[in-house]
Design a protein around this motif. Structure first.
Motif, PDB file in Angstrom:
ATOM      1  N   THR A  69      -4.253  16.643  -6.940  1.00 38.88           N
ATOM      2  CA  THR A  69      -4.087  15.090  -6.847  1.00 38.88           C
ATOM      3  C   THR A  69      -2.880  14.626  -6.142  1.00 38.88           C
ATOM      4  OG1 THR A  69      -5.517  15.047  -8.671  1.00 38.88           O
ATOM      5  CG2 THR A  69      -4.074  12.825  -8.201  1.00 38.88           C
ATOM      6  N   LYS A  70      -1.796  15.429  -6.457  1.00 42.55           N
ATOM      7  CA  LYS A  70      -0.350  15.155  -5.767  1.00 42.55           C
ATOM      8  C   LYS A  70      -0.568  15.416  -4.216  1.00 42.55           C
ATOM      9  CE  LYS A  70       4.338  16.195  -6.238  1.00 42.55           C
ATOM     10  NZ  LYS A  70       4.837  14.802  -6.671  1.00 42.55           N
ATOM     11  N   ALA A  74      -2.465  12.548  -2.539  1.00 46.97           N
ATOM     12  CA  ALA A  74      -1.676  11.403  -2.698  1.00 46.97           C
ATOM     13  C   ALA A  74      -0.681  11.467  -1.680  1.00 46.97           C
ATOM     14  CB  ALA A  74      -1.063  10.951  -3.976  1.00 46.97           C
ATOM     15  N   ARG A  85       0.743  -1.054  -0.087  1.00 44.21           N
ATOM     16  CA  ARG A  85      -0.010   0.117   0.015  1.00 44.21           C
ATOM     17  C   ARG A  85       0.976   1.150  -0.088  1.00 44.21           C
ATOM     18  NH1 ARG A  85      -5.658  -0.725   1.942  1.00 44.21           N
ATOM     19  NH2 ARG A  85      -5.857  -2.651   2.526  1.00 44.21           N
ATOM     20  N   ASP A  93       2.131   1.670  -3.523  1.00 40.43           N
ATOM     21  CA  ASP A  93       1.501   2.188  -4.368  1.00 40.43           C
ATOM     22  C   ASP A  93       1.294   3.652  -4.315  1.00 40.43           C
ATOM     23  OD1 ASP A  93       0.812  -0.460  -5.478  1.00 40.43           O
ATOM     24  OD2 ASP A  93      -0.937  -0.861  -4.272  1.00 40.43           O
ATOM     25  N   ALA A  94       1.061   4.125  -2.755  1.00 43.09           N
ATOM     26  CA  ALA A  94       0.976   5.512  -2.511  1.00 43.09           C
ATOM     27  C   ALA A  94       1.969   6.371  -2.973  1.00 43.09           C
ATOM     28  CB  ALA A  94       0.532   5.462  -1.052  1.00 43.09           C
ATOM     29  N   ARG A  95       3.113   5.759  -3.005  1.00 44.42           N
ATOM     30  CA  ARG A  95       4.413   6.622  -3.554  1.00 44.42           C
ATOM     31  C   ARG A  95       4.066   6.614  -5.010  1.00 44.42           C
ATOM     32  NH1 ARG A  95       7.867   3.365   0.365  1.00 44.42           N
ATOM     33  NH2 ARG A  95       8.229   5.001   1.985  1.00 44.42           N
ATOM     34  N   GLU A  96       4.058   5.662  -5.786  1.00 46.60           N
ATOM     35  CA  GLU A  96       3.658   5.869  -6.993  1.00 46.60           C
ATOM     36  C   GLU A  96       2.425   6.624  -7.613  1.00 46.60           C
ATOM     37  OE1 GLU A  96       3.005   1.394  -8.475  1.00 46.60           O
ATOM     38  OE2 GLU A  96       5.173   1.015  -8.048  1.00 46.60           O
ATOM     39  N   ASP A  97       1.373   6.675  -6.863  1.00 48.62           N
ATOM     40  CA  ASP A  97       0.303   7.420  -7.029  1.00 48.62           C
ATOM     41  C   ASP A  97       0.674   8.972  -6.690  1.00 48.62           C
ATOM     42  OD1 ASP A  97      -1.272   5.553  -7.624  1.00 48.62           O
ATOM     43  OD2 ASP A  97      -2.483   5.665  -5.723  1.00 48.62           O
ATOM     44  N   ALA A  98       1.517   9.392  -5.730  1.00 49.59           N
ATOM     45  CA  ALA A  98       2.259  10.645  -5.698  1.00 49.59           C
ATOM     46  C   ALA A  98       3.193  10.820  -6.799  1.00 49.59           C
ATOM     47  CB  ALA A  98       2.796  10.794  -4.215  1.00 49.59           C
ATOM     48  N   ASP A 134       3.081   9.866  -9.801  1.00 47.29           N
ATOM     49  CA  ASP A 134       2.261  10.013 -11.060  1.00 47.29           C
ATOM     50  C   ASP A 134       1.107  11.158 -11.250  1.00 47.29           C
ATOM     51  OD1 ASP A 134       4.022   7.716 -11.825  1.00 47.29           O
ATOM     52  OD2 ASP A 134       2.326   6.418 -11.384  1.00 47.29           O
ATOM     53  N   ALA A 135       1.287  11.869 -10.148  1.00 42.77           N
ATOM     54  CA  ALA A 135       0.027  12.685 -10.165  1.00 42.77           C
ATOM     55  C   ALA A 135       0.114  13.862 -11.246  1.00 42.77           C
ATOM     56  CB  ALA A 135      -0.081  13.463  -8.840  1.00 42.77           C
TER      57      ALA A 135
END
Length: 132
Positions: free
Chosen positions: A114-115, A118, A98, A101-106, A108-109
């Protein structure tokens, strides 16, 4: 002994707790809050963290939650968690996934809002990991 009230902790998978308790400490979005019997009505979002339940026997039970909502009334409290498990059965590998995934979401924002969301979620997860 403190007055008891009804507490329910529900996740999409199952009902984890449904019993009379003395108190519940909830990781609210604005900070931790302690719920006792006859609490003023409140609805709050829950951030990833640990919910601590003091049973009527005085024992502490701890559950990891990954977001959700709490509906608090004078007669009781219902916590609807996105995901919840007892602390004793937390899967550290799942938590690490998790966080990744959160690192990747941040990373890729596409926009600032969104950034920011995340990064806040990533911070909550890493704080949870440190608390365990």
């Amino acid at each position: 002994m403190a007055e008891a009230f009804k507490f329910e902790l529900v996740s999409p998978e199952r009902l984890l707790v449904s019993e009379e308790v003395q108190s519940v400490v909830i990781p609210g979005a604005e900070g931790e809050m302690t719920v006792l019997a006859n609490h003023a009505p409140v609805m709050t979002t829950i951030k990833p963290g640990v919910v601590t339940v003091k049973t009527v026997t005085g024992a502490d039970e701890r559950y990891v939650v990954f977001g959700g909502f709490a509906d608090i009334l004078p007669s009781g409290c219902t916590l609807l968690a996105e995901s919840a498990v007892p602390v004793a059965s937390i899967d550290r590998e799942d938590l690490a996934r998790r966080i990744q995934d959160a690192r990747e979401d941040a990373a890729d924002a596409k926009d600032d809002e969104t950034k920011t969301r995340a990064e806040a979620f990533l911070n909550q997860l890493t704080t949870l990991e440190a608390a365990l």
